[in-house]
Design a protein around this motif. Sequence first.
Motif, short mmCIF file in Angstrom:
data_model
loop_
_atom_site.label_atom_id
_atom_site.label_comp_id
_atom_site.label_asym_id
_atom_site.label_seq_id
_atom_site.Cartn_x
_atom_site.Cartn_y
_atom_site.Cartn_z
N ALA A 42 0.77 -1.40 -0.01
CA ALA A 42 -0.04 0.09 -0.03
C ALA A 42 0.81 1.22 0.06
N ARG A 43 1.98 1.30 0.63
CA ARG A 43 3.01 2.33 0.97
C ARG A 43 3.64 2.50 -0.64
N LEU A 44 4.02 1.47 -1.18
CA LEU A 44 4.64 1.64 -2.41
C LEU A 44 3.56 2.16 -3.68
N ALA A 45 2.49 1.61 -3.35
CA ALA A 45 1.36 2.08 -4.50
C ALA A 45 0.77 3.57 -4.26
N THR A 46 0.73 4.08 -3.07
CA THR A 46 -0.04 5.29 -2.66
C THR A 46 0.84 6.33 -2.24
N SER A 47 1.99 6.28 -2.47
CA SER A 47 2.95 7.44 -1.97
C SER A 47 2.51 8.70 -2.67
N GLN A 48 2.50 9.55 -2.10
CA GLN A 48 2.10 11.09 -2.73
C GLN A 48 3.33 11.82 -3.16
N ASN A 49 4.23 11.46 -2.36
CA ASN A 49 5.59 12.13 -2.67
C ASN A 49 6.18 11.74 -3.81
N SER A 50 6.19 12.53 -4.76
CA SER A 50 6.83 12.26 -6.22
C SER A 50 8.23 11.95 -6.05
N ARG A 51 9.10 12.52 -5.02
CA ARG A 51 10.57 12.60 -4.67
C ARG A 51 11.22 11.06 -4.63
N TYR A 52 10.07 9.97 -4.14
CA TYR A 52 10.34 8.62 -3.91
C TYR A 52 9.85 7.75 -4.87
N HIS A 53 9.10 8.20 -6.06
CA HIS A 53 8.37 7.26 -6.84
C HIS A 53 9.47 6.16 -7.48
N ARG A 54 10.45 6.92 -7.85
CA ARG A 54 11.68 6.10 -8.84
C ARG A 54 12.16 5.11 -7.85
N ALA A 55 12.45 5.47 -6.52
CA ALA A 55 13.17 4.60 -5.47
C ALA A 55 12.03 3.57 -5.14
N ASP A 56 10.81 3.79 -5.08
CA ASP A 56 9.92 2.69 -4.80
C ASP A 56 9.41 1.82 -5.87
N ALA A 57 9.67 2.35 -7.07
CA ALA A 57 9.55 1.49 -8.26
C ALA A 57 10.57 0.39 -8.22
N ASP A 58 11.81 0.91 -8.07
CA ASP A 58 12.90 0.10 -7.86
C ASP A 58 12.66 -1.04 -6.76
N LEU A 105 -1.23 -3.50 -6.86
CA LEU A 105 -0.15 -4.28 -7.58
C LEU A 105 -0.10 -3.87 -9.14
N ILE A 106 -1.39 -3.29 -9.50
CA ILE A 106 -1.34 -2.73 -10.99
C ILE A 106 -0.61 -1.42 -10.83
N ASP A 107 -0.90 -0.73 -9.90
CA ASP A 107 -0.27 0.72 -9.84
C ASP A 107 1.24 0.63 -9.63
N CYS A 108 1.63 -0.36 -8.84
CA CYS A 108 3.26 -0.38 -8.79
C CYS A 108 3.93 -0.97 -9.85
N TRP A 109 3.24 -1.79 -10.99
CA TRP A 109 3.90 -2.34 -11.80
C TRP A 109 3.92 -0.98 -12.92
N ARG A 110 2.66 -0.35 -13.19
CA ARG A 110 2.60 0.89 -13.87
C ARG A 110 3.75 1.81 -13.73
N MET A 111 3.96 2.14 -12.16
CA MET A 111 4.91 2.97 -11.78
C MET A 111 6.46 2.60 -12.47
N VAL A 112 6.47 1.01 -12.20
CA VAL A 112 7.68 0.48 -12.73
C VAL A 112 8.14 0.73 -14.25
N PHE A 113 6.88 0.46 -14.98
CA PHE A 113 7.18 0.63 -16.63
C PHE A 113 7.35 2.01 -16.80
N ASP A 114 6.76 3.04 -15.97
CA ASP A 114 6.99 4.45 -16.36
C ASP A 114 8.51 5.11 -15.90
N LEU A 115 8.92 4.44 -14.87
CA LEU A 115 10.20 5.07 -14.38
C LEU A 115 11.42 4.22 -14.34
#
Length: 637
Positions: free
Chosen positions: A502-518, A540-550
């Motif tokens: 949930a934390r990985l998928a719903t983080s509102q801080n864009s600073r962490y998105h790349r680190a969370d995707a990795d 899980l969909i949101d996390c994989w989407r973040m991975v494919f984006d970043l």
Amino acid sequence: MNQAGGDTHNYNVNNVIVSEATDLLKAPLKTPRLVARDQLIRLRRQFARPRGINAAYDVLEAEHTVFLTGEPGSGRSSAAKVLLCELPHEKGIYHELTPETGAEDTSLPPDLIGEEDRILLDLSAADAKAWSTALHDLSAFRHELLRKRAFLAVVPPRQFENGLPSEFILRTIHRPDAREVLARHLRSHQLDDAVWQPLPQQLLEHLDAHPPMRELARLVQRIVAARGAVHGRGAFAEWCETALTAQKDRTREVAELLPRLRKGRQRALLLATAMLHGARVEAVHHATPLLLKEVDSTDNALPPLERKGLLERLDTIEAEMAPGAVVCFKQPDFDEAARRYLWANLPDVRAPLGTWLGKILQLRELNDPDRESVVKRYTDLCLSSGTTDPLFALVENWTRDNAPRTTEVRAAAHILQRGVEEEQFGGDFRRRIYDWSISRPTGNLREVLVEVCEKAMSVHHPEPALVRLHHLARNEPRPGVARDALRRYVRQDTRLQRRLLARLATSQNSRYHRADADLFLDLSAFPDDFLLRASTRQWLIDCWRMVFDLVAPHRWAPGARNWLVAADAVDNVPVTNAALDILVDAAAARYPVLSRVYADARRAVSSGLSARLLETINKAQSSHLAQRSPKLEVSPT
């Protein structure tokens, strides 16, 4: 995804080897949940039911929520734990919540509640802000509690009990019978009734003075420790006499001794002995002049051959050399009384004592248990006066970047471990650890924080430990100890896996998105039931989407391939289909991503799964074509 049962699961971490835990703190033999469970079992064996607990149980069973009040020392928190564990349950687990001020985990997220869970919310030490925040969140939290047939016991701060909303019911827990408490503790130490009945008169008189429950528990520990020295008829009375003598407050004796020690070196010996009680005589000998130097004493030392011998000087401060060449005071617990009296009455010595502590840790005459003991004693002294800043300053100083990995780094871990386990000041330590975790701590400090979160905070505060480990993993310059610890930690418990997802998928801080995707790519294999729940599927969909984006394809491709390999191995059609849907939905009909996923799948999984993947891709693209301009489908060749 896996097919393992229970709370422990195998993980696919893309062939990354998880490093062994570091050894700054002792590694627990069991998982934090099992440690907490064993503590509850021990508590129930020793618990004497107080007046009022049955009425509290009735409220908890009927309303699913009860607030407990009682006099200090009556054991409200213990009563709350026992009440929750006495409830019949099949699915849920017992766990404790920790709302805190000054951190992102200040509220009570309803998604922390599992089916039929039994939850303790101990707010007895909360300030006005923490109490107000908890009350604000409790209504929504209780709605979810009822929906999931879970139960909540709350220990409110006594000063705010009168402001409790009418929807909540307060019940009073009275002080349990001291004789019954004593009996249960003795039986839990395998002492038969025939050994200790009837109770000696001196023990009865002590019980009639209404000592706090914690003191009674400590008294039984002293009785048990004394039983090895005396045997035969009437031995229990002698054990009690020894224990009660050790339990005696020796502050007055210290106060009478101190005026007789007029010279700085005598008082330095007294304090050094109190701090290093039980250490070898050579360690006390070398530590005393170091302390004298730190307090800038002007005493003129005599030449070595003209000085009194160490044993004679120890006798002056009511101490002696015990068997094993270790230094001890002649009276039990005199060391603790001396430390507390000198700390309280010589405040100018406090700052030098912290500097001295860092120096004596390097003494070769001290072993690791000695170092751990002196750090614990100094920590307790600071906390006894409500002072945490000197401890935090020591931790930062001992873990600075240019400091080598030495005994000081381990000592810093012991300070924080003692702090997070301390009931009154644990919240202060958890908040400071949070502040460090969201910054860029030094490598040494990061290692200390990881150890404390994983091995100490995790036992009674699993969610706050997860939050801090997540931040530490996010902020690592490169994957290392924090990420390894986070993987080990969530591996133990599906609830923690769900919280992290949930934390990985719903983080509102864009600073962490790349680190969370990795980070997600190292944690992308979850229990099968995750794939069949709507909320976790979306995460899980949101996390994989973040991975494919970043994340670059060469990094995410192995993770996607392993995801499909795991899906191919599952003998469960709905789970396999869910795994394919998650991956394809996350790609959002992007041709380059889907093409790479399908090409890798043809080389890694069965032809049957490849065909089903192609069908899923084509359906997704057909749906996309109906809304937007036509695009080519992925070719089966």
